[in-house]
Design an enzyme around this catalytic site. Sequence first.
Site, PDB file in Angstrom:
ATOM      1  N   LYS A   1       0.811  -1.228   0.000  1.00 34.67           N
ATOM      2  CA  LYS A   1       0.000   0.000   0.000  1.00 34.67           C
ATOM      3  C   LYS A   1       0.847   1.283   0.000  1.00 34.67           C
ATOM      4  O   LYS A   1       0.435   2.272  -0.595  1.00 34.67           O
ATOM      5  CB  LYS A   1      -0.918   0.023   1.230  1.00 34.67           C
ATOM      6  CG  LYS A   1      -2.124  -0.888   1.135  1.00 34.67           C
ATOM      7  CD  LYS A   1      -2.929  -0.690   2.412  1.00 34.67           C
ATOM      8  CE  LYS A   1      -4.230  -1.416   2.394  1.00 34.67           C
ATOM      9  NZ  LYS A   1      -5.082  -1.040   3.528  1.00 34.67           N
TER      10      LYS A   1
ATOM     11  N   ASP B   1     -10.180   3.488   2.200  1.00 37.48           N
ATOM     12  CA  ASP B   1     -10.397   3.151   3.619  1.00 37.48           C
ATOM     13  C   ASP B   1     -11.013   4.331   4.374  1.00 37.48           C
ATOM     14  O   ASP B   1     -11.822   4.136   5.287  1.00 37.48           O
ATOM     15  CB  ASP B   1      -9.071   2.776   4.305  1.00 37.48           C
ATOM     16  CG  ASP B   1      -8.680   1.329   4.057  1.00 37.48           C
ATOM     17  OD1 ASP B   1      -9.547   0.539   3.632  1.00 37.48           O
ATOM     18  OD2 ASP B   1      -7.497   0.990   4.279  1.00 37.48           O
TER      19      ASP B   1
HETATM   20  P1  NAP Z   1      -0.544  -2.089  11.255  1.00 35.74           P
HETATM   21  O1  NAP Z   1      -0.140  -0.974  10.341  1.00 35.74           O
HETATM   22  O2  NAP Z   1       0.289  -3.305  11.349  1.00 35.74           O
HETATM   23  O3  NAP Z   1      -0.717  -1.441  12.733  1.00 35.74           O
HETATM   24  C1  NAP Z   1      -1.007  -2.268  13.810  1.00 35.74           C
HETATM   25  C2  NAP Z   1      -1.342  -1.408  15.040  1.00 35.74           C
HETATM   26  O4  NAP Z   1      -1.851  -2.281  16.052  1.00 35.74           O
HETATM   27  C3  NAP Z   1      -0.154  -0.693  15.671  1.00 35.74           C
HETATM   28  O5  NAP Z   1      -0.581   0.557  16.164  1.00 35.74           O
HETATM   29  C4  NAP Z   1       0.231  -1.631  16.818  1.00 35.74           C
HETATM   30  O6  NAP Z   1       0.877  -0.969  17.894  1.00 35.74           O
HETATM   31  C5  NAP Z   1      -1.119  -2.088  17.259  1.00 35.74           C
HETATM   32  N1  NAP Z   1      -1.136  -3.372  17.977  1.00 35.74           N
HETATM   33  C6  NAP Z   1      -0.875  -4.588  17.465  1.00 35.74           C
HETATM   34  N2  NAP Z   1      -1.059  -5.541  18.395  1.00 35.74           N
HETATM   35  C7  NAP Z   1      -1.454  -4.894  19.529  1.00 35.74           C
HETATM   36  C8  NAP Z   1      -1.805  -5.328  20.846  1.00 35.74           C
HETATM   37  N3  NAP Z   1      -1.768  -6.618  21.180  1.00 35.74           N
HETATM   38  N4  NAP Z   1      -2.173  -4.389  21.732  1.00 35.74           N
HETATM   39  C9  NAP Z   1      -2.234  -3.086  21.411  1.00 35.74           C
HETATM   40  N5  NAP Z   1      -1.906  -2.617  20.180  1.00 35.74           N
HETATM   41  C10 NAP Z   1      -1.522  -3.511  19.260  1.00 35.74           C
HETATM   42  O7  NAP Z   1      -2.006  -2.602  10.881  1.00 35.74           O
HETATM   43  P2  NAP Z   1      -3.160  -1.799  10.128  1.00 35.74           P
HETATM   44  O8  NAP Z   1      -3.029  -1.967   8.664  1.00 35.74           O
HETATM   45  O9  NAP Z   1      -3.197  -0.432  10.686  1.00 35.74           O
HETATM   46  O10 NAP Z   1      -4.460  -2.644  10.552  1.00 35.74           O
HETATM   47  C11 NAP Z   1      -4.914  -2.669  11.892  1.00 35.74           C
HETATM   48  C12 NAP Z   1      -6.167  -3.530  11.991  1.00 35.74           C
HETATM   49  O11 NAP Z   1      -7.234  -2.896  11.289  1.00 35.74           O
HETATM   50  C13 NAP Z   1      -6.011  -4.930  11.395  1.00 35.74           C
HETATM   51  O12 NAP Z   1      -6.668  -5.859  12.214  1.00 35.74           O
HETATM   52  C14 NAP Z   1      -6.721  -4.813  10.049  1.00 35.74           C
HETATM   53  O13 NAP Z   1      -7.255  -6.048   9.606  1.00 35.74           O
HETATM   54  C15 NAP Z   1      -7.825  -3.828  10.408  1.00 35.74           C
HETATM   55  N6  NAP Z   1      -8.327  -3.104   9.241  1.00 35.74           N
HETATM   56  C16 NAP Z   1      -9.648  -3.237   8.947  1.00 35.74           C
HETATM   57  C17 NAP Z   1     -10.158  -2.559   7.865  1.00 35.74           C
HETATM   58  C18 NAP Z   1     -11.610  -2.700   7.557  1.00 35.74           C
HETATM   59  O14 NAP Z   1     -12.011  -2.401   6.412  1.00 35.74           O
HETATM   60  N7  NAP Z   1     -12.441  -3.131   8.498  1.00 35.74           N
HETATM   61  C19 NAP Z   1      -9.334  -1.753   7.064  1.00 35.74           C
HETATM   62  C20 NAP Z   1      -7.986  -1.618   7.406  1.00 35.74           C
HETATM   63  C21 NAP Z   1      -7.489  -2.313   8.506  1.00 35.74           C
HETATM   64  P3  NAP Z   1       2.473  -0.700  17.910  1.00 35.74           P
HETATM   65  O15 NAP Z   1       2.678   0.558  17.107  1.00 35.74           O
HETATM   66  O16 NAP Z   1       2.796  -0.548  19.342  1.00 35.74           O
HETATM   67  O17 NAP Z   1       3.118  -1.912  17.271  1.00 35.74           O
END
Ligand code: NAP
Length: 287
Positions: free
Chosen positions: A66, A99
Amino acid sequence: MNRVGIIGYPLSHTLSPAMHNAAFKHLGMDDWLYDAMEIPPDVLRLGVAEPKRHGYIGINVTIPHKQQVMPFCRADEIARAVGAVNTIDFRTDIGTNTDVAGFIEDLQAHNIPLKNETVVVLGAGGAARAAVYGLWQQGANIIVVNRTPEKAYQMLTDLTLSAGVQQVRVLSLEAAADNSPSLIVNSTSAGMYPNADTTPWDNAIIFPKGVTVYDMVYRPSKTLFMKQAEANYGRAIGGLGMLVRQGAAAFKLWTGVEPPLDVMFEALRSALETSQHPSVTPQDETL
Ligand code: NAP
């Protein structure tokens, strides 16, 4: 044949083909097809050029491409603000990020007020960037909480530089809860299958009573975080609607046709039910 599709790596469990092809079928658009193309990072340039050369109308882009795909298209204002492209239209070469619209439109569909409301965003990854940018545009009073606070500060610096986002605070979870938010958004991957027993909300901190939570995680459909909110008299909404709406926005862009949201919802629900696979990771499922 009008072709569209998705590039990412790996892609074995992507839900997008099921959602888009169900919409094409429902609308009798027999000359449209959505397929998945697994493109390793080292050949990303080709991964964009080849579908275009073969006459694809456009593509979705998912993890891990992305951000890296931005030089290979003309990123629009939203994509530049968020720092990521998830949809490209090859007729214009414009790359955008649906998004943001998917998230805000789903909140609006649930009649959640945003203007001047105090909203806590948990997370500082790609999904949190989309959330903060969209909420800021809607005039919300935003507080960011992240497990690693430095990443939250970095996210806000980037959003200020790319989009002029200002007056967003970074607080601890406890301090954020003390600000009486009306909405808490989980943009972390905590709680996402296969880690369904995790939550971004530390049980040592009192959960605000009656608050609405929006969990971007959509698998499981009711996360531990959503259960915590409901146990505290709150309203809980899962992330399936955002997933559908970001896909619907791409569908509309490519086809010019109003997307059948109900059909896309149903297709996703049934694809999620039938894809109970132990090796699925959160990254596999973003689109
Ligand atoms: P990402 O860039 O990998 O970011 C992950 C985030 O989660 C970081 O802020 C990380 O914190 C935090 N994190 C991970 N494990 C954690 C835990 N156990 N406790 C607290 N914080 C935690 O991922 P992303 O692309 O932003 O996606 C995040 C989530 O949103 C995913 O589950 C994804 O599937 C979902 N999502 C859904 C949609 C939808 O259409 N519904 C769209 C986009 C994303 P640190 O910075 O401390 O590592």
